[in-house]
Design a protein around this motif. Structure first.
Motif, PDB file in Angstrom:
ATOM      1  N   GLU A  92       0.831  -1.200   0.000  1.00 10.69           N
ATOM      2  CA  GLU A  92       0.000   0.000   0.000  1.00 10.69           C
ATOM      3  C   GLU A  92       0.869   1.254   0.000  1.00 10.69           C
ATOM      4  OE1 GLU A  92      -3.293   0.980   3.147  1.00 10.69           O
ATOM      5  OE2 GLU A  92      -3.717  -0.800   1.949  1.00 10.69           O
ATOM      6  N   ARG A  93       1.939   1.226   0.806  1.00  7.12           N
ATOM      7  CA  ARG A  93       2.782   2.418   0.930  1.00  7.12           C
ATOM      8  C   ARG A  93       3.645   2.670  -0.298  1.00  7.12           C
ATOM      9  NH1 ARG A  93       1.960   5.924   5.371  1.00  7.12           N
ATOM     10  NH2 ARG A  93       0.307   4.755   6.396  1.00  7.12           N
ATOM     11  N   THR A  94       4.139   1.593  -0.904  1.00  6.41           N
ATOM     12  CA  THR A  94       5.087   1.771  -2.010  1.00  6.41           C
ATOM     13  C   THR A  94       4.405   1.707  -3.374  1.00  6.41           C
ATOM     14  OG1 THR A  94       5.539  -0.606  -2.104  1.00  6.41           O
ATOM     15  CG2 THR A  94       6.992   0.707  -0.703  1.00  6.41           C
ATOM     16  N   GLY A  95       3.198   1.154  -3.406  1.00  7.93           N
ATOM     17  CA  GLY A  95       2.520   0.976  -4.687  1.00  7.93           C
ATOM     18  C   GLY A  95       3.188  -0.075  -5.563  1.00  7.93           C
ATOM     19  N   ARG A  96       3.992  -0.949  -4.940  1.00  3.96           N
ATOM     20  CA  ARG A  96       4.712  -1.976  -5.718  1.00  3.96           C
ATOM     21  C   ARG A  96       4.241  -3.375  -5.323  1.00  3.96           C
ATOM     22  NH1 ARG A  96       9.844   1.472  -6.138  1.00  3.96           N
ATOM     23  NH2 ARG A  96       8.693   3.039  -7.273  1.00  3.96           N
ATOM     24  N   PRO A  97       4.425  -4.333  -6.215  1.00  4.07           N
ATOM     25  CA  PRO A  97       4.189  -5.730  -5.818  1.00  4.07           C
ATOM     26  C   PRO A  97       5.197  -6.119  -4.731  1.00  4.07           C
ATOM     27  CG  PRO A  97       4.632  -5.534  -8.199  1.00  4.07           C
ATOM     28  CD  PRO A  97       4.880  -4.196  -7.607  1.00  4.07           C
ATOM     29  N   VAL A  98       4.768  -6.981  -3.812  1.00  2.60           N
ATOM     30  CA  VAL A  98       5.627  -7.344  -2.681  1.00  2.60           C
ATOM     31  C   VAL A  98       5.968  -8.833  -2.693  1.00  2.60           C
ATOM     32  CG1 VAL A  98       5.892  -7.304  -0.177  1.00  2.60           C
ATOM     33  CG2 VAL A  98       4.570  -5.505  -1.301  1.00  2.60           C
ATOM     34  N   LEU A  99       7.255  -9.117  -2.703  1.00  6.68           N
ATOM     35  CA  LEU A  99       7.745 -10.489  -2.594  1.00  6.68           C
ATOM     36  C   LEU A  99       7.779 -10.868  -1.117  1.00  6.68           C
ATOM     37  CD1 LEU A  99       9.321 -13.019  -3.633  1.00  6.68           C
ATOM     38  CD2 LEU A  99      11.389 -11.609  -3.608  1.00  6.68           C
ATOM     39  N   ARG A 100       7.137 -12.000  -0.771  1.00  9.03           N
ATOM     40  CA  ARG A 100       7.078 -12.442   0.631  1.00  9.03           C
ATOM     41  C   ARG A 100       8.086 -13.555   0.870  1.00  9.03           C
ATOM     42  NH1 ARG A 100       1.990 -10.937  -0.887  1.00  9.03           N
ATOM     43  NH2 ARG A 100       0.362 -10.634   0.702  1.00  9.03           N
ATOM     44  N   VAL A 101       8.921 -13.384   1.893  1.00 12.22           N
ATOM     45  CA  VAL A 101       9.883 -14.414   2.270  1.00 12.22           C
ATOM     46  C   VAL A 101       9.834 -14.584   3.788  1.00 12.22           C
ATOM     47  CG1 VAL A 101      12.306 -15.137   2.213  1.00 12.22           C
ATOM     48  CG2 VAL A 101      11.402 -13.745   0.343  1.00 12.22           C
ATOM     49  N   GLY A 102       9.600 -15.802   4.263  1.00 11.93           N
ATOM     50  CA  GLY A 102       9.584 -16.031   5.706  1.00 11.93           C
ATOM     51  C   GLY A 102      10.962 -16.419   6.214  1.00 11.93           C
ATOM     52  N   ARG A 103      11.247 -16.049   7.455  1.00 13.71           N
ATOM     53  CA  ARG A 103      12.359 -16.699   8.171  1.00 13.71           C
ATOM     54  C   ARG A 103      11.683 -17.939   8.745  1.00 13.71           C
ATOM     55  NH1 ARG A 103      16.677 -13.014  10.928  1.00 13.71           N
ATOM     56  NH2 ARG A 103      16.678 -14.676  12.460  1.00 13.71           N
ATOM     57  N   ILE A 104      11.591 -18.968   7.952  1.00 11.48           N
ATOM     58  CA  ILE A 104      10.679 -20.062   8.314  1.00 11.48           C
ATOM     59  C   ILE A 104      11.117 -21.382   7.674  1.00 11.48           C
ATOM     60  CG2 ILE A 104       9.066 -19.776   6.358  1.00 11.48           C
ATOM     61  CD1 ILE A 104       6.770 -20.027   8.470  1.00 11.48           C
ATOM     62  N   GLY A 105      10.780 -22.473   8.364  1.00 10.66           N
ATOM     63  CA  GLY A 105      11.042 -23.799   7.813  1.00 10.66           C
ATOM     64  C   GLY A 105      12.516 -24.156   7.818  1.00 10.66           C
ATOM     65  N   GLY A 106      13.255 -23.671   8.806  1.00  7.63           N
ATOM     66  CA  GLY A 106      14.681 -24.003   8.874  1.00  7.63           C
ATOM     67  C   GLY A 106      15.503 -23.050   9.717  1.00  7.63           C
ATOM     68  N   GLN A 107      14.851 -22.033  10.299  1.00  6.58           N
ATOM     69  CA  GLN A 107      15.601 -21.039  11.092  1.00  6.58           C
ATOM     70  C   GLN A 107      15.790 -21.601  12.514  1.00  6.58           C
ATOM     71  OE1 GLN A 107      17.357 -18.600  10.340  1.00  6.58           O
ATOM     72  NE2 GLN A 107      17.631 -17.604  12.284  1.00  6.58           N
ATOM     73  N   TYR A 108      16.468 -22.743  12.562  1.00  7.71           N
ATOM     74  CA  TYR A 108      16.555 -23.508  13.807  1.00  7.71           C
ATOM     75  C   TYR A 108      17.919 -23.438  14.490  1.00  7.71           C
ATOM     76  CZ  TYR A 108      12.357 -25.803  11.894  1.00  7.71           C
ATOM     77  OH  TYR A 108      11.117 -26.068  11.367  1.00  7.71           O
ATOM     78  N   ALA A 109      18.852 -22.646  13.950  1.00  3.93           N
ATOM     79  CA  ALA A 109      20.193 -22.623  14.558  1.00  3.93           C
ATOM     80  C   ALA A 109      20.647 -21.184  14.742  1.00  3.93           C
ATOM     81  CB  ALA A 109      21.180 -23.363  13.666  1.00  3.93           C
ATOM     82  N   LYS A 110      21.249 -20.900  15.865  1.00  2.00           N
ATOM     83  CA  LYS A 110      21.676 -19.541  16.174  1.00  2.00           C
ATOM     84  C   LYS A 110      23.175 -19.460  16.370  1.00  2.00           C
ATOM     85  CE  LYS A 110      19.426 -16.870  16.107  1.00  2.00           C
ATOM     86  NZ  LYS A 110      19.005 -16.323  14.770  1.00  2.00           N
ATOM     87  N   PRO A 111      23.803 -18.447  15.754  1.00  2.12           N
ATOM     88  CA  PRO A 111      25.212 -18.212  16.051  1.00  2.12           C
ATOM     89  C   PRO A 111      25.290 -17.599  17.446  1.00  2.12           C
ATOM     90  CG  PRO A 111      24.346 -16.449  14.676  1.00  2.12           C
ATOM     91  CD  PRO A 111      23.221 -17.435  14.873  1.00  2.12           C
ATOM     92  N   ARG A 112      26.212 -17.995  18.234  1.00  6.12           N
ATOM     93  CA  ARG A 112      26.359 -17.405  19.564  1.00  6.12           C
ATOM     94  C   ARG A 112      27.788 -16.930  19.724  1.00  6.12           C
ATOM     95  NH1 ARG A 112      21.726 -18.083  22.694  1.00  6.12           N
ATOM     96  NH2 ARG A 112      22.648 -16.223  23.604  1.00  6.12           N
ATOM     97  N   SER A 113      27.931 -15.777  20.380  1.00  5.03           N
ATOM     98  CA  SER A 113      29.284 -15.244  20.561  1.00  5.03           C
ATOM     99  C   SER A 113      29.969 -15.908  21.749  1.00  5.03           C
ATOM    100  CB  SER A 113      29.259 -13.736  20.777  1.00  5.03           C
ATOM    101  OG  SER A 113      28.158 -13.157  20.176  1.00  5.03           O
TER     102      SER A 113
END
Ligand code: PEP
Ligand code: MN
Length: 415
Positions: free
Chosen positions: A112-133
């Motif tokens: 709505e704000r940009t008037g452009r088509p929007v590509l949707r990408v989830g952080r989903i289906g595999g975001q199961y590992a975290k880097p830790r310092s």
């Protein structure tokens, strides 16, 4: 590579990558990979994963790249959003639907704000590992091995639960498989409405993405396609995190070798030559839709650090998509000890990002957000009025996420 308009051949069973191929990537130093290779279950977990069917279709990867090429040219924008650390328990139909609704809401606001088509990408289906310092963290009054994501260990506060267990790679695969099946259903439904036939045309998703962090898991899910070559079958859009983007890392070399579109986080300490080298490795042919650069500078450093990085990428001719991750450079600790992020600060970083890209004549690609499907109270702003409010519904496994309402407010304040 086929052209985008070509009809796909009848589905071809991709061959599993060989064990030799998997070993090629798992031999040698791999930062953030768990020390679990001597675990009695390691070899059988790797064998099972190497033989398992891929979770994404190679033809789809070209469709995501085609959609990203539209973002790179400024014709479309993208929203990439989801959990910081996805839970194995979030692969239920209700939990996946909630995150798809959240993506729809963000895409609706952005469109709505940009008037452009929007590509949707989830952080989903595999975001199961975290880097830790740090290898250990304080939980209450105890020091325990850090929680590193459900792919590696459990968040429960005991020493035994925090041990890295390679069988978790198989559990991750199963959770991902269920989740991605449902994401596919949402995409097919949207494509039916948009009348996008599944013929290699760009599709606005929803597609999946995660940080390709655990080299063992990712290497075991490399697959060969007779037409397209090597691809990563764990997700559509893998990205390289801020802590593993060293150009000599296994992470960079592995993603350089696959046909998927790939992302890379870019932090405030990056030097222009270093980013140019990364771009050269990840996008040697300067292909629109191949590379997504995710700027995560922090509000206070963005204006200083970002302009010369964007200029360097532009100068080297990479048609990269630039998106802004306003989350990771703006994490603070509230007086009650909870990690949080202030919506106002996030808005400021996004505005700086948009201004910098505009100054350089580079189209802004969109946003990368950590956000939940439910009305969590982890970030401050909008309906979460202050730090005292955080405890009401603070359920993240790692970093604080925006609620759907807060994400919508963020988008509406920036675009
Ligand atoms: C993340 O995206 O959750 C993350 C760890 O980001 P970064 O690599 O940018 O720190
Ligand atoms: Mn995070």
């Amino acid at each position: 590579m086929t052209t985008m308009n070509e009809q796909p051949a009848a589905p071809v069973a991709s061959t599993s990558s060989s064990h030799a191929e998997t070993r090629r990537w798992t031999t040698g130093p791999a930062a953030q990979n768990p020390q679990w290779r001597n675990h009695p279950a390691y070899a059988s977990a790797m064998d099972a994963l190497t033989a398992a069917p891929g979770l994404v279709r190679p033809d789809d990867l070209l469709r995501v790249r085609a959609a990203l090429a539209r973002v790179a040219s400024g014709e479309a924008v993208m929203i990439q959003a989801g959990d910081c650390a996805e839970s194995f328990y979030a692969c239920t139909p209700e939990a996946v639907d909630a995150r798809m609704e959240m993506l729809d809401r963000f895409a609706g606001a952005l469109g709505e704000r940009t008037g452009r088509p929007v590509l949707r990408v989830g952080r989903i289906g595999g975001q199961y590992a975290k880097p830790r310092s740090k290898p250990v963290e304080r939980v209450g009054d105890r020091m325990l091995p850090s929680f590193r994501g459900h792919l590696i260990n459990s968040e429960l506060p005991s020493r035994a639960a925090r041990q890295a267990d390679p069988r978790r790679m198989l559990w991750a695969y199963r959770a991902a498989s269920r989740t991605l099946g449902q994401v596919d259903g949402h995409r097919s439904a949207r494509e039916a409405v948009a009348r996008t036939a599944d013929h290699g045309e760009p599709s606005l998703g929803p597609w999946s993405s995660h940080e390709a962090l655990v080299v063992d898991y990712e290497a075991a899910l490399l697959r060969e396609d007779p037409r397209h070559g090597t691809y990563l079958a764990s997700t559509h859009l893998p990205w390289i995190g801020e802590r593993t983007r060293n150009p000599d890392s296994v992470h960079v070399r592995m993603l350089a070798s696959v046909v998927n579109p790939v992302g890379c986080k870019i932090g405030p300490t990056s030097r222009p030559e270093e980013i140019q080298r990364l771009c050269e490795l990840l996008d040697p042919h300067r292909t629109p839709g191949r590379l997504v650069l995710i700027a995560r500078m922090g509000r206070d450093r963005a204006a200083d650090s970002l302009p010369r990085l964007v200029a360097a990428v532009k100068e080297s001719g990479h048609p990269a998509v630039w998106v802004c991750d306003p989350m990771h450079g703006n994490t603070v600790t509230a007086a009650n000890g909870l990690k949080t992020r202030y919506l106002d600060t996030l808005v400021e970083e996004v505005r700086i990002f948009l201004r910098v890209l505009d100054d350089q004549g580079v189209p802004p690609g969109g946003l990368h957000l950590e956000a939940a499907g439910e009305q969590v109270t982890e970030c401050i702003g909008g309906p979460v009025v202050g730090e005292d409010d955080l405890r009401r519904r603070y359920t993240t496994l790692c970093d604080p996420r925006l609620s759907p309402k807060q994400g919508q407010l963020l988008i509406e304040s920036c675009f």
